[in-house]
Design an enzyme around this catalytic site. Structure first.
Site, PDB file in Angstrom:
ATOM      1  N   PHE A 155       0.865  -1.170   0.000  1.00 49.86           N
ATOM      2  CA  PHE A 155       0.000   0.000   0.000  1.00 49.86           C
ATOM      3  C   PHE A 155       0.909   1.230   0.000  1.00 49.86           C
ATOM      4  CE2 PHE A 155      -2.737   3.196   2.029  1.00 49.86           C
ATOM      5  CZ  PHE A 155      -3.878   3.073   1.240  1.00 49.86           C
ATOM      6  N   ASP A 227       2.471  -5.614   8.337  1.00 49.84           N
ATOM      7  CA  ASP A 227       1.258  -4.804   8.245  1.00 49.84           C
ATOM      8  C   ASP A 227       0.077  -5.767   8.122  1.00 49.84           C
ATOM      9  OD1 ASP A 227      -0.973  -3.346   7.295  1.00 49.84           O
ATOM     10  OD2 ASP A 227       0.298  -1.852   6.328  1.00 49.84           O
ATOM     11  N   TYR A 252     -10.472  -0.402  11.300  1.00 45.96           N
ATOM     12  CA  TYR A 252     -11.746  -0.006  10.680  1.00 45.96           C
ATOM     13  C   TYR A 252     -12.186  -0.928   9.553  1.00 45.96           C
ATOM     14  CZ  TYR A 252      -8.212   2.523   7.904  1.00 45.96           C
ATOM     15  OH  TYR A 252      -7.109   2.865   7.175  1.00 45.96           O
ATOM     16  N   LYS A 253     -11.426  -1.978   9.288  1.00 45.53           N
ATOM     17  CA  LYS A 253     -11.814  -2.941   8.262  1.00 45.53           C
ATOM     18  C   LYS A 253     -12.576  -4.100   8.934  1.00 45.53           C
ATOM     19  CE  LYS A 253      -7.690  -1.752   5.539  1.00 45.53           C
ATOM     20  NZ  LYS A 253      -8.270  -0.677   4.753  1.00 45.53           N
ATOM     21  N   ARG A 403     -12.600  -4.804  -6.573  1.00 45.35           N
ATOM     22  CA  ARG A 403     -12.303  -5.486  -5.309  1.00 45.35           C
ATOM     23  C   ARG A 403     -13.597  -5.759  -4.555  1.00 45.35           C
ATOM     24  NH1 ARG A 403      -8.188  -3.177  -1.158  1.00 45.35           N
ATOM     25  NH2 ARG A 403      -9.926  -1.746  -0.909  1.00 45.35           N
TER      26      ARG A 403
END
Length: 429
Positions: A155, A227, A252-253, A403
């Protein structure tokens, strides 16, 4: 092309047999098929009332007293201990606060500093050769640790942070794919200080081999930072089991902590006394209210704290984690359902979508798959826009990837079948 009714009927049967089906009722959902939990998880239904109590009573009535009486001051470690079992860690090693980016910076710089402190080429207690006393003290002379390896497919923010950390520590940044890490480590003759890797690739959903890559880093005398943004809460991680040095992740995922909810930092217990944060703040001071001009780090995972925690977001996250505890949800059960959902989605796409219109870039092998499916598609941005208009919410990553993220706590098999059906109709125009 198979008839939709056949797979729709199978979806009904699978939902009826789903041991996690009842957990869906704990979330605020509507008739939209929400497959974007790999970007932002759905709202747990009880969180608004909990946040209202924090605002109205803890802040509105107790005010400053809430730092002690409502447990605000200890929230980063308390909530860290609740996240710990979801990433395979014992209590006392995870602290919550700041963003993932900030925690990547702390962890990576600290990793380089520890590698250089080792002196003769190995993180103590991980299979390397560092520290003759076995307690992390400097050993004899060894190679200069002047390189950081970073996942070349990472990312973007992780790459930006790694570049900054390399400049700050005088290291060379070397982007490599995770598959190349073992050979690059072997070729560099012990010059690698730290390795920064993603457990799951954010574009493709590929799951990387955390145990093997961690072992390779340790064999080369380097420290590894993982990560976990796209794996925590979706699949087993095993931080303690695999002797991971440092790890970071967002909440938050798949942990459903809410937009911008604070991230977390894992520091393995036997490394905590050596964790030298590049961001020492008053919250991580041994005497935070002593207001001393010189910095003395606290003991334990508290060293990962910096400044005053974001209490509103932090306590919303704490409430969201109740779903795991109160429903008795295990990570193993979530992983089993995740694989079943993604398998079923790929089957439905294969049955409904004409040949050649999409191509899965997510590995088929379970051992290599996270909890998302990425499909390569012409004009993917416009296709996703039309999908969202038709009530199927995923997201798009440039240049050509659709996605779809599957959060097993609230996504069902009927959702999966409908998403594939609507995708086929959308592609047909």
């Amino acid at each position: 092309m198979s008839e939709p009714t056949g797979l729709a009927g199978e979806a009904e049967r699978l939902d009826a047999a789903d041991a996690l089906a009842a957990v869906r009722e704990r979330f605020v959902l509507d008739d939209v098929t929400y497959l974007d939990g790999n970007s932002l998880g759905a709202l747990p239904a009880h969180v608004p009332a909990r946040v209202a109590d924090v605002v109205r009573r803890q802040w509105g009535e107790l005010r400053i007293r809430s730092w002690e009486e409502s447990g605000w001051w200890t929230a980063p470690e308390r909530i860290g201990d609740r996240i710990a079992p979801l990433v395979g860690a014992a209590a006392g090693q995870v602290v919550v606060g700041d963003s993932t980016s900030v925690n990547v910076f702390k962890a990576l710089v600290a990793a380089v500093r520890m590698a250089r402190e080792d002196g003769d080429g190995g993180p103590v207690g991980t299979g390397g050769t560092g520290g003759t006393d076995g307690a992390g003290g400097p050993g004899g002379p060894g190679p200069v640790r002047d390189e950081i390896l970073v996942d070349a497919t990472t990312f973007p923010t992780d790459g930006y942070i790694a570049e900054s950390a390399a400049r700050m520590t005088g290291c060379t940044l070397r982007p490599v794919t995770p598959a190349e890490v073992p050979s690059v480590l072997a070729d560099r003759g012990g010059r690698t200080a730290a390795v920064l890797l993603n457990h799951v690739d954010y574009r493709t959903g590929r799951l990387h081999d955390l145990p093997a890559l961690t072992a390779a880093a340790h064999q080369a005398g380097a420290y590894v930072v993982w990560d976990l943004c796209h794996s925590a809460g979706a699949l087993p991680v095993g931080l303690d089991e695999h002797r991971v040095d440092l790890a970071v992740g967002c909440t938050y995922k798949y942990l459903n902590g809410g937009p911008g909810s604070p991230a977390y930092l894992y520091v393995r217990r036997d490394l905590q006394h050596r964790f030298d944060s590049p961001l020492p703040g008053w919250n991580s001071h041994a005497e935070p209210f002593g207001m001393r001009s010189d910095y003395a780090p606290a003991s334990g995972a508290v060293r990962g704290r910096v400044g005053t925690p974001d209490i509103l977001s932090l306590l919303a996250l704490e409430a969201a984690l109740d779903v795991w505890d109160e429903e008795g949800v295990s990570v193993a059960a979530v992983r089993a359902k995740s694989l079943a959902l993604t398998d079923f989605f790929l089957r439905c796409v294969g049955a409904y979508v004409p040949d050649g219109r999409v191509e899965s870039v997510t590995p088929a092998a379970h051992a290599e798959r996270g909890s998302q499916v990425a499909l390569r598609c012409d004009d993917a941005g416009e296709v996703m826009k039309r999908l969202i208009e038709r009530g199927v919410v995923g997201d798009y990553r440039a240049p050509d990837v659709l996605r779809f993220g599957f959060t097993p706590l609230y996504v069902g098999f009927a959702d999966v079948e409908r998403a594939a059906r609507v995708l086929a109709r959308t592609l047909a125009g």
